[in-house]
Design a protein around this motif. Structure first.
Motif, mmCIF file in Angstrom:
data_model
loop_
_atom_site.group_PDB
_atom_site.id
_atom_site.type_symbol
_atom_site.label_atom_id
_atom_site.label_comp_id
_atom_site.label_asym_id
_atom_site.label_seq_id
_atom_site.Cartn_x
_atom_site.Cartn_y
_atom_site.Cartn_z
ATOM 1 N N ILE A 21 0.836 -1.199 0.000
ATOM 2 C CA ILE A 21 0.000 0.000 0.000
ATOM 3 C C ILE A 21 0.875 1.255 0.000
ATOM 4 O O ILE A 21 1.838 1.357 0.763
ATOM 5 N N ALA A 22 0.539 2.190 -0.855
ATOM 6 C CA ALA A 22 1.210 3.491 -0.869
ATOM 7 C C ALA A 22 0.383 4.489 -0.058
ATOM 8 O O ALA A 22 -0.849 4.460 -0.102
ATOM 9 N N PHE A 23 1.074 5.351 0.677
ATOM 10 C CA PHE A 23 0.404 6.364 1.505
ATOM 11 C C PHE A 23 0.946 7.732 1.136
ATOM 12 O O PHE A 23 2.156 7.958 1.138
ATOM 13 N N GLU A 24 0.045 8.663 0.826
ATOM 14 C CA GLU A 24 0.417 10.047 0.523
ATOM 15 C C GLU A 24 -0.234 10.967 1.546
ATOM 16 O O GLU A 24 -1.459 11.062 1.622
ATOM 17 N N LEU A 25 0.573 11.635 2.331
ATOM 18 C CA LEU A 25 0.055 12.486 3.408
ATOM 19 C C LEU A 25 -0.744 13.660 2.852
ATOM 20 O O LEU A 25 -0.300 14.371 1.951
ATOM 21 N N LEU A 26 -1.929 13.865 3.423
ATOM 22 C CA LEU A 26 -2.759 15.015 3.068
ATOM 23 C C LEU A 26 -2.776 16.048 4.189
ATOM 24 O O LEU A 26 -2.646 17.242 3.957
ATOM 25 N N LEU A 27 -2.943 15.570 5.422
ATOM 26 C CA LEU A 27 -3.059 16.492 6.550
ATOM 27 C C LEU A 27 -2.818 15.765 7.858
ATOM 28 O O LEU A 27 -2.855 14.542 7.928
ATOM 29 N N LEU A 28 -2.551 16.543 8.887
ATOM 30 C CA LEU A 28 -2.480 16.039 10.254
ATOM 31 C C LEU A 28 -3.731 16.517 10.978
ATOM 32 O O LEU A 28 -3.997 17.722 11.040
ATOM 33 N N GLU A 29 -4.523 15.579 11.492
ATOM 34 C CA GLU A 29 -5.734 15.978 12.195
ATOM 35 C C GLU A 29 -5.584 15.710 13.680
ATOM 36 O O GLU A 29 -4.983 14.726 14.101
ATOM 37 N N SER A 30 -6.138 16.616 14.463
ATOM 38 C CA SER A 30 -6.059 16.499 15.914
ATOM 39 C C SER A 30 -7.348 15.914 16.470
ATOM 40 O O SER A 30 -8.364 15.837 15.776
ATOM 41 N N LEU A 31 -7.299 15.480 17.711
ATOM 42 C CA LEU A 31 -8.484 14.987 18.407
ATOM 43 C C LEU A 31 -9.139 16.167 19.116
ATOM 44 O O LEU A 31 -8.471 16.947 19.798
ATOM 45 N N LEU A 32 -10.443 16.303 18.945
ATOM 46 C CA LEU A 32 -11.188 17.385 19.585
ATOM 47 C C LEU A 32 -12.295 16.810 20.451
ATOM 48 O O LEU A 32 -12.756 15.687 20.249
ATOM 49 N N MET A 33 -12.726 17.617 21.416
ATOM 50 C CA MET A 33 -13.952 17.337 22.163
ATOM 51 C C MET A 33 -14.923 18.451 21.800
ATOM 52 O O MET A 33 -14.632 19.629 22.038
ATOM 53 N N VAL A 34 -16.056 18.098 21.206
ATOM 54 C CA VAL A 34 -16.998 19.117 20.746
ATOM 55 C C VAL A 34 -18.365 18.894 21.374
ATOM 56 O O VAL A 34 -18.745 17.770 21.725
ATOM 57 N N THR A 35 -19.105 19.996 21.476
ATOM 58 C CA THR A 35 -20.467 19.955 21.999
ATOM 59 C C THR A 35 -21.341 20.860 21.136
ATOM 60 O O THR A 35 -20.848 21.590 20.274
ATOM 61 N N ARG A 36 -22.640 20.825 21.420
ATOM 62 C CA ARG A 36 -23.570 21.735 20.752
ATOM 63 C C ARG A 36 -23.446 23.131 21.353
ATOM 64 O O ARG A 36 -23.037 23.283 22.524
ATOM 65 N N PRO A 37 -23.803 24.165 20.643
ATOM 66 C CA PRO A 37 -23.912 25.496 21.237
ATOM 67 C C PRO A 37 -24.975 25.473 22.346
ATOM 68 O O PRO A 37 -26.007 24.823 22.208
ATOM 69 N N GLY A 38 -24.695 26.127 23.432
ATOM 70 C CA GLY A 38 -25.646 26.138 24.548
ATOM 71 C C GLY A 38 -25.455 24.992 25.520
ATOM 72 O O GLY A 38 -26.220 24.861 26.488
ATOM 73 N N HIS A 39 -24.460 24.150 25.302
ATOM 74 C CA HIS A 39 -24.173 23.062 26.240
ATOM 75 C C HIS A 39 -23.796 23.663 27.601
ATOM 76 O O HIS A 39 -23.108 24.687 27.662
#
Length: 311
Positions: free
Chosen positions: A167-185
């Motif tokens: 398998i060949a791999f071509e890097l596109l981006l580095l993504e981070s882990l987030l904790m998200v909620t709805r507005p008004g949480h």
């Protein structure tokens, strides 16, 4: 040059067909029958051709019709023109008879919410008759299907060396882990800590996935474990809807929620997640040539990744 251009502009297929038929039959009458034309009509066509070329191409006599030296030379070119047109017609017939090839794209569920929609949209705008099948799965399953030839190209993650064989791999981006909620949480009305965030139900990726591994690592390095109440799902669309409607905290790769955050539909909690970045890229087999469709799709993904930057 001007004479040649004029010749090309005024030349018609009937001129070439008529000339080749007469050359093959060596008879004006037999050629006219072959083409279902009257002899005067065919004779007029040949006269027009000789006027266009500026040369005498045929000599007619009681014994039949023979080519002049210029006619012999012109016959070679005329025959190749007809052969090329016939080959083009056969090729188009084969395309009409063959089923349209489907481009099979593998994707992580989170990338299906991220760059994939824009990539597919732009690809198909440039190819109105293209067909695409999207398979969303865990990264390990994408790699397995790619090796088996069940998918043509995938957007996924780098894996262990033994999994990346072939398998060949071509890097596109580095993504981070987030904790998200709805507005008004409720969490957004106070100074947020990780302990407070874990007092709410969570949405997690399944065990065996990179986001789940990163989530557990993040919590363990800060002395915490998973909350007592959580949803475990591979469906990014389900996770998104649950987060928007209820008080869940969604542990999610940043690429999946980039557009929602920009639109204010989801809010990232201001909690540190450094060291949890993961490489996302294009996965393809390296044991053969990629199809034109695969190469075009990859080029589209690259362009979008370059335009939007890393997640």
């Amino acid at each position: 040059m001007k004479k040649a251009n004029l010749f090309i502009q005024r030349m018609r297929l009937r001129h070439i067909n008529g000339f080749v038929a007469v050359a093959q039959e060596r008879s004006l009458s037999r050629a006219a029958d072959k083409l279902s034309l009257s002899q005067p009509a065919l004779s007029k066509t040949l006269s027009e051709l000789e006027a266009l070329t500026g040369n005498r191409l045929l000599v007619r006599s009681r014994q039949g019709t023979r080519l002049t030296e210029q006619g012999e030379q012109f016959l070679g070119y005329a025959t190749r023109v007809l052969e090329a047109l016939t080959a083009a017609g056969h090729a188009l017939d084969r395309l009409d008879d063959a089923p349209a090839r489907v481009l099979r794209i593998g994707a992580l569920p989170t990338t299906a919410l991220g760059m994939l929609p824009q990539s597919i949209g732009q690809y198909q705008q440039a190819r109105p008759y293209s067909r695409i099948q999207v398979i969303t799965a865990k990264n390990t399953e994408l790699l397995t299907q790619l090796k088996a030839g069940d998918i043509d190209v995938a957007i996924g993650r780098m894996a262990e060396p033994e999994m990346m064989s072939g398998i060949a791999f071509e890097l596109l981006l580095l993504e981070s882990l987030l904790m998200v909620t709805r507005p008004g949480h409720p969490l957004l009305s106070e100074t947020v800590t990780l302990e407070q965030a874990l007092s709410y139900p969570a949405i997690l990726s399944p065990k065996g996935t990179v986001p789940r591994h990163n989530t557990e690592n993040l919590l363990s390095t800060q002395g915490f474990s998973l909350p007592g109440q959580y949803i475990e799902t591979l469906s990014a669309s389900l996770a998104r809807q649950m987060t928007l409607q209820f008080d869940y905290v969604w542990f999610v790769p940043s690429s999946a929620v980039k557009a929602d955050i920009a639109a204010g539909q989801l809010i990232p909690l201001p909690l540190p997640t450094q060291g949890m970045e993961e490489a996302v890229g294009i996965l393809s087999r390296n044991d053969g040539e990629l199809s034109e469709a695969s190469l075009a799709f990859i080029a589209t993904v690259r362009r979008i990744a370059n335009a939007t930057g890393s997640a």
